[in-house]
Design a protein around this motif. Structure first.
Motif, PDB file in Angstrom:
ATOM      1  N   ILE A 232       0.850  -1.190   0.000  1.00 24.11           N
ATOM      2  CA  ILE A 232       0.000   0.000   0.000  1.00 24.11           C
ATOM      3  C   ILE A 232       0.891   1.247   0.000  1.00 24.11           C
ATOM      4  O   ILE A 232       1.954   1.279   0.630  1.00 24.11           O
ATOM      5  CB  ILE A 232      -0.934  -0.011   1.224  1.00 24.11           C
ATOM      6  CG1 ILE A 232      -2.069   0.995   1.021  1.00 24.11           C
ATOM      7  CG2 ILE A 232      -0.196   0.286   2.504  1.00 24.11           C
ATOM      8  CD1 ILE A 232      -3.222   0.799   1.967  1.00 24.11           C
ATOM      9  N   THR A 233       0.491   2.260  -0.740  1.00 22.32           N
ATOM     10  CA  THR A 233       1.280   3.480  -0.852  1.00 22.32           C
ATOM     11  C   THR A 233       0.907   4.461   0.255  1.00 22.32           C
ATOM     12  O   THR A 233      -0.051   4.255   0.992  1.00 22.32           O
ATOM     13  CB  THR A 233       1.052   4.135  -2.226  1.00 22.32           C
ATOM     14  OG1 THR A 233      -0.348   4.412  -2.381  1.00 22.32           O
ATOM     15  CG2 THR A 233       1.485   3.201  -3.347  1.00 22.32           C
ATOM     16  N   PHE A 244     -10.861   0.389  -2.510  1.00 19.97           N
ATOM     17  CA  PHE A 244     -11.516   1.627  -2.898  1.00 19.97           C
ATOM     18  C   PHE A 244     -10.453   2.673  -3.215  1.00 19.97           C
ATOM     19  O   PHE A 244      -9.368   2.658  -2.632  1.00 19.97           O
ATOM     20  CB  PHE A 244     -12.421   2.150  -1.778  1.00 19.97           C
ATOM     21  CG  PHE A 244     -13.698   1.382  -1.603  1.00 19.97           C
ATOM     22  CD1 PHE A 244     -14.884   1.841  -2.156  1.00 19.97           C
ATOM     23  CD2 PHE A 244     -13.713   0.195  -0.894  1.00 19.97           C
ATOM     24  CE1 PHE A 244     -16.058   1.132  -2.003  1.00 19.97           C
ATOM     25  CE2 PHE A 244     -14.880  -0.526  -0.735  1.00 19.97           C
ATOM     26  CZ  PHE A 244     -16.065  -0.062  -1.286  1.00 19.97           C
ATOM     27  N   LYS A 245     -10.766   3.551  -4.125  1.00 21.90           N
ATOM     28  CA  LYS A 245      -9.870   4.652  -4.461  1.00 21.90           C
ATOM     29  C   LYS A 245      -9.812   5.625  -3.292  1.00 21.90           C
ATOM     30  O   LYS A 245     -10.842   6.086  -2.808  1.00 21.90           O
ATOM     31  CB  LYS A 245     -10.388   5.363  -5.717  1.00 21.90           C
ATOM     32  CG  LYS A 245      -9.640   6.628  -6.100  1.00 21.90           C
ATOM     33  CD  LYS A 245      -8.354   6.328  -6.814  1.00 21.90           C
ATOM     34  CE  LYS A 245      -7.729   7.608  -7.357  1.00 21.90           C
ATOM     35  NZ  LYS A 245      -6.433   7.361  -7.996  1.00 21.90           N
ATOM     36  N   MET A 246      -8.634   5.939  -2.816  1.00 18.17           N
ATOM     37  CA  MET A 246      -8.451   6.859  -1.698  1.00 18.17           C
ATOM     38  C   MET A 246      -7.944   8.210  -2.196  1.00 18.17           C
ATOM     39  O   MET A 246      -7.021   8.264  -3.014  1.00 18.17           O
ATOM     40  CB  MET A 246      -7.461   6.280  -0.682  1.00 18.17           C
ATOM     41  CG  MET A 246      -7.968   5.047   0.041  1.00 18.17           C
ATOM     42  SD  MET A 246      -9.296   5.444   1.188  1.00 18.17           S
ATOM     43  CE  MET A 246      -9.942   3.795   1.519  1.00 18.17           C
ATOM     44  N   CYS A 247      -8.554   9.260  -1.689  1.00 18.03           N
ATOM     45  CA  CYS A 247      -8.155  10.625  -2.049  1.00 18.03           C
ATOM     46  C   CYS A 247      -8.099  11.449  -0.765  1.00 18.03           C
ATOM     47  O   CYS A 247      -9.040  12.198  -0.455  1.00 18.03           O
ATOM     48  CB  CYS A 247      -9.140  11.234  -3.037  1.00 18.03           C
ATOM     49  SG  CYS A 247      -9.439  10.271  -4.532  1.00 18.03           S
ATOM     50  N   PHE A 248      -7.035  11.302  -0.013  1.00 19.77           N
ATOM     51  CA  PHE A 248      -6.926  12.011   1.250  1.00 19.77           C
ATOM     52  C   PHE A 248      -6.686  13.503   1.024  1.00 19.77           C
ATOM     53  O   PHE A 248      -6.094  13.905   0.019  1.00 19.77           O
ATOM     54  CB  PHE A 248      -5.792  11.430   2.092  1.00 19.77           C
ATOM     55  CG  PHE A 248      -6.079  10.054   2.631  1.00 19.77           C
ATOM     56  CD1 PHE A 248      -7.184   9.818   3.427  1.00 19.77           C
ATOM     57  CD2 PHE A 248      -5.232   8.996   2.339  1.00 19.77           C
ATOM     58  CE1 PHE A 248      -7.453   8.555   3.923  1.00 19.77           C
ATOM     59  CE2 PHE A 248      -5.490   7.728   2.834  1.00 19.77           C
ATOM     60  CZ  PHE A 248      -6.612   7.514   3.627  1.00 19.77           C
ATOM     61  N   PHE A 252      -3.616  15.754   5.370  1.00 20.67           N
ATOM     62  CA  PHE A 252      -3.662  14.500   6.129  1.00 20.67           C
ATOM     63  C   PHE A 252      -2.383  13.704   5.907  1.00 20.67           C
ATOM     64  O   PHE A 252      -2.000  13.425   4.765  1.00 20.67           O
ATOM     65  CB  PHE A 252      -4.868  13.676   5.699  1.00 20.67           C
ATOM     66  CG  PHE A 252      -5.002  12.367   6.438  1.00 20.67           C
ATOM     67  CD1 PHE A 252      -5.296  12.348   7.795  1.00 20.67           C
ATOM     68  CD2 PHE A 252      -4.836  11.162   5.772  1.00 20.67           C
ATOM     69  CE1 PHE A 252      -5.414  11.152   8.481  1.00 20.67           C
ATOM     70  CE2 PHE A 252      -4.959   9.961   6.448  1.00 20.67           C
ATOM     71  CZ  PHE A 252      -5.254   9.951   7.807  1.00 20.67           C
ATOM     72  N   ARG A 253      -1.706  13.332   6.993  1.00 20.20           N
ATOM     73  CA  ARG A 253      -0.457  12.582   6.920  1.00 20.20           C
ATOM     74  C   ARG A 253      -0.619  11.284   7.719  1.00 20.20           C
ATOM     75  O   ARG A 253      -0.369  11.260   8.930  1.00 20.20           O
ATOM     76  CB  ARG A 253       0.707  13.408   7.478  1.00 20.20           C
ATOM     77  CG  ARG A 253       0.994  14.687   6.709  1.00 20.20           C
ATOM     78  CD  ARG A 253       1.587  14.398   5.335  1.00 20.20           C
ATOM     79  NE  ARG A 253       1.947  15.620   4.642  1.00 20.20           N
ATOM     80  CZ  ARG A 253       1.146  16.292   3.838  1.00 20.20           C
ATOM     81  NH1 ARG A 253      -0.094  15.844   3.642  1.00 20.20           N
ATOM     82  NH2 ARG A 253       1.531  17.397   3.249  1.00 20.20           N
ATOM     83  N   PRO A 254      -1.036  10.197   7.080  1.00 24.74           N
ATOM     84  CA  PRO A 254      -1.240   8.943   7.813  1.00 24.74           C
ATOM     85  C   PRO A 254       0.073   8.330   8.274  1.00 24.74           C
ATOM     86  O   PRO A 254       1.064   8.366   7.551  1.00 24.74           O
ATOM     87  CB  PRO A 254      -1.926   8.041   6.780  1.00 24.74           C
ATOM     88  CG  PRO A 254      -1.484   8.578   5.454  1.00 24.74           C
ATOM     89  CD  PRO A 254      -1.341  10.058   5.640  1.00 24.74           C
ATOM     90  N   LEU A 259      -1.766   3.118   7.985  1.00 27.85           N
ATOM     91  CA  LEU A 259      -1.684   2.520   6.651  1.00 27.85           C
ATOM     92  C   LEU A 259      -1.765   1.001   6.713  1.00 27.85           C
ATOM     93  O   LEU A 259      -2.339   0.369   5.820  1.00 27.85           O
ATOM     94  CB  LEU A 259      -0.379   2.948   5.968  1.00 27.85           C
ATOM     95  CG  LEU A 259      -0.296   4.429   5.575  1.00 27.85           C
ATOM     96  CD1 LEU A 259       1.100   4.756   5.042  1.00 27.85           C
ATOM     97  CD2 LEU A 259      -1.351   4.784   4.537  1.00 27.85           C
ATOM     98  N   GLU A 260      -1.214   0.424   7.772  1.00 35.67           N
ATOM     99  CA  GLU A 260      -1.292  -1.033   7.919  1.00 35.67           C
ATOM    100  C   GLU A 260      -2.730  -1.486   8.138  1.00 35.67           C
ATOM    101  O   GLU A 260      -3.168  -2.484   7.560  1.00 35.67           O
ATOM    102  CB  GLU A 260      -0.414  -1.486   9.086  1.00 35.67           C
ATOM    103  CG  GLU A 260       1.084  -1.392   8.790  1.00 35.67           C
ATOM    104  CD  GLU A 260       1.937  -1.706  10.010  1.00 35.67           C
ATOM    105  OE1 GLU A 260       1.359  -1.782  11.131  1.00 35.67           O
ATOM    106  OE2 GLU A 260       3.162  -1.869   9.858  1.00 35.67           O
ATOM    107  N   GLU A 261      -3.474  -0.749   8.968  1.00 32.64           N
ATOM    108  CA  GLU A 261      -4.883  -1.087   9.202  1.00 32.64           C
ATOM    109  C   GLU A 261      -5.707  -0.852   7.939  1.00 32.64           C
ATOM    110  O   GLU A 261      -6.620  -1.622   7.623  1.00 32.64           O
ATOM    111  CB  GLU A 261      -5.441  -0.238  10.349  1.00 32.64           C
ATOM    112  CG  GLU A 261      -4.932  -0.632  11.723  1.00 32.64           C
ATOM    113  CD  GLU A 261      -5.305  -2.068  12.067  1.00 32.64           C
ATOM    114  OE1 GLU A 261      -6.465  -2.450  11.822  1.00 32.64           O
ATOM    115  OE2 GLU A 261      -4.431  -2.800  12.560  1.00 32.64           O
ATOM    116  N   LEU A 262      -5.365   0.209   7.231  1.00 33.56           N
ATOM    117  CA  LEU A 262      -6.077   0.516   5.998  1.00 33.56           C
ATOM    118  C   LEU A 262      -5.842  -0.586   4.954  1.00 33.56           C
ATOM    119  O   LEU A 262      -6.766  -0.975   4.222  1.00 33.56           O
ATOM    120  CB  LEU A 262      -5.630   1.872   5.443  1.00 33.56           C
ATOM    121  CG  LEU A 262      -6.270   2.323   4.128  1.00 33.56           C
ATOM    122  CD1 LEU A 262      -7.798   2.409   4.266  1.00 33.56           C
ATOM    123  CD2 LEU A 262      -5.710   3.666   3.684  1.00 33.56           C
TER     124      LEU A 262
END
Length: 393
Positions: A232-233, A244-248, A252-254, A259-262
């Motif tokens: 995951i990027t 799903f397409k993500m557009c943060f 927002f700085r995850p 990111l691991e949970e996502l």
């Protein structure tokens, strides 16, 4: 010690503003006088701007429709108040004065009462509206069928269909021009004293979501074997058939754990939103992810890929949506965006927009853009010919 008061959200409210970011306080039990933690809902200024950019075009298009509905397509200025009300009248008078390239004012010479009609160039472009409607018809029929297929009983109260009629792009005479015209697809029946729009025939070929169609175009869905393993990027996107397409938002700085949970959530399989929701346990993580897919598909069926939160909540019974609708949308802020700009809170499908620009437009939106370009907006050049059929899928 007094318990600190904290803000909570219900399905009928939206996040409050505090300075620039949108602050959302989550219900917590305060202890020891500690300040409750706050989660920041980052603003998307481009999508907020969309709401501001639509104000004048909305008035222009509304006035156009009012004029076209009059005898001889000519509206007496004295009758404007009857059409829009006393307060709104002055907003429309300002529009008439500001855009002589669209609206022509005549009369007022003692022999003839003042009136407003479409200017010559505006009238010429308005004549193209019929072509746009013809191309919209199969799109509207398909979307109405999908709207009914998403519901648990393949039926939706007629009043709720009309509640989102403008968002779907339905014409005023949709009952005659669409429902009665296609009895093989639709019927209107009374159920316990309430009029319902009912699906007559299920079509498995339509039970494909917009998300799946996009992945198919991009080659993500493969006929044999799974997709290649891809990390995951940092923007939260993951290549996979259940992602799903993500557009943060830009602010927002995850972190790594987020990111691991996502990634786990992105890889989680879930049933199609076109399957009956009664078959699934609402506590099942797969069923909860399916709810996100239902929201995604509902917004995808609208012309501008957005609805008010009240419109989404209106379909709570038909789609078995969660009671805390707004909190569900906020949790998945990489997919959806809630803005409190305008008179009502509005939910956007983020992937459908590139900045303030809607990426894919239906024939009616193409026509609207061409008409609005008369006001001087540079989104579309009037000298360019528009082939509305190019946007029909």
């Amino acid at each position: 010690m007094k318990r600190r008061s904290i803000l909570t959200l219900s399905s009928s409210t939206i996040p409050c503003q505090k300075s620039d970011p949108l602050f959302v306080s989550v219900r917590q039990i305060s202890s020891g006088g500690r300040r409750p933690k706050k989660k920041i809902y980052h603003r998307d200024h481009q999508l907020d701007k969309v709401m501001d950019l639509q104000k004048k075009p909305s008035l222009i298009l509304q006035l156009k429709s009012i004029i076209q509905s009059q005898n001889n397509q000519c509206l007496l200025l004295r009758d404007l108040e009857k059409e829009v009300g006393l307060v709104a009248k002055w907003n429309f008078m300002s529009i008439i004065e500001k855009y002589p390239s669209i609206f022509y004012v005549g009369g007022g010479n003692g022999k003839e009462l003042p009136f407003v009609t479409l200017a010559r160039k505006a009238e010429k472009i308005a004549s193209e509206e019929g072509e746009a409607w013809n191309l919209m018809e199969p799109i509207l029929v398909k979307n109405l069928r999908k709207l009914l297929m998403l519901s648990v009983d393949c039926r939706v109260p007629l009043e709720k269909v009309e509640f989102i009629g403008n968002e779907l792009g339905l014409p005023q005479d949709y009952k005659k021009s669409l429902i009665l015209k296609y009895p093989e697809y639709f019927s209107i029946k009374d159920v316990n004293g309430r009029a319902y729009l009912i699906l007559e025939n299920w079509d498995s070929s339509l039970a494909v979501t917009a998300r799946e169609e996009r992945f198919a175009r991009e080659g993500v869905l493969q006929s044999s074997g799974g997709p290649k393993k891809v990390r995951i990027t940092k923007d939260g996107n993951y290549v996979g058939p259940f992602a799903f397409k993500m557009c943060f938002a830009s602010g927002f700085r995850p972190n790594k754990s987020y990111l691991e949970e996502l990634q786990k959530w992105q890889k989680l399989e879930f049933p199609s939103p076109y399957l009956n929701a009664r078959r699934f346990d609402v506590a099942d993580p797969k069923a909860r992810k399916r709810v996100v897919a239902v929201f995604h598909e509902l917004l995808s069926l609208t012309m501008e890929k957005r609805m008010t939160s009240a419109q989404l909540d209106a379909f709570h019974s038909e789609y078995l949506l969660p009671s805390k609708l707004v909190l569900c949308l906020i949790k998945h802020h990489g997919i959806f965006y809630i803005t409190n700009k305008g008179a009502r809170s509005t939910v956007f499908l983020k992937e459908a927009y590139d900045g303030t620009r809607l990426v894919d437009k239906c024939p009616m939106l193409m026509f609207n853009d061409r008409f609005i370009a008369l006001s001087g907006r540079k989104e579309i050049s009037l000298s360019d010919s528009v082939n509305y059929s190019q946007v029909v899928t």
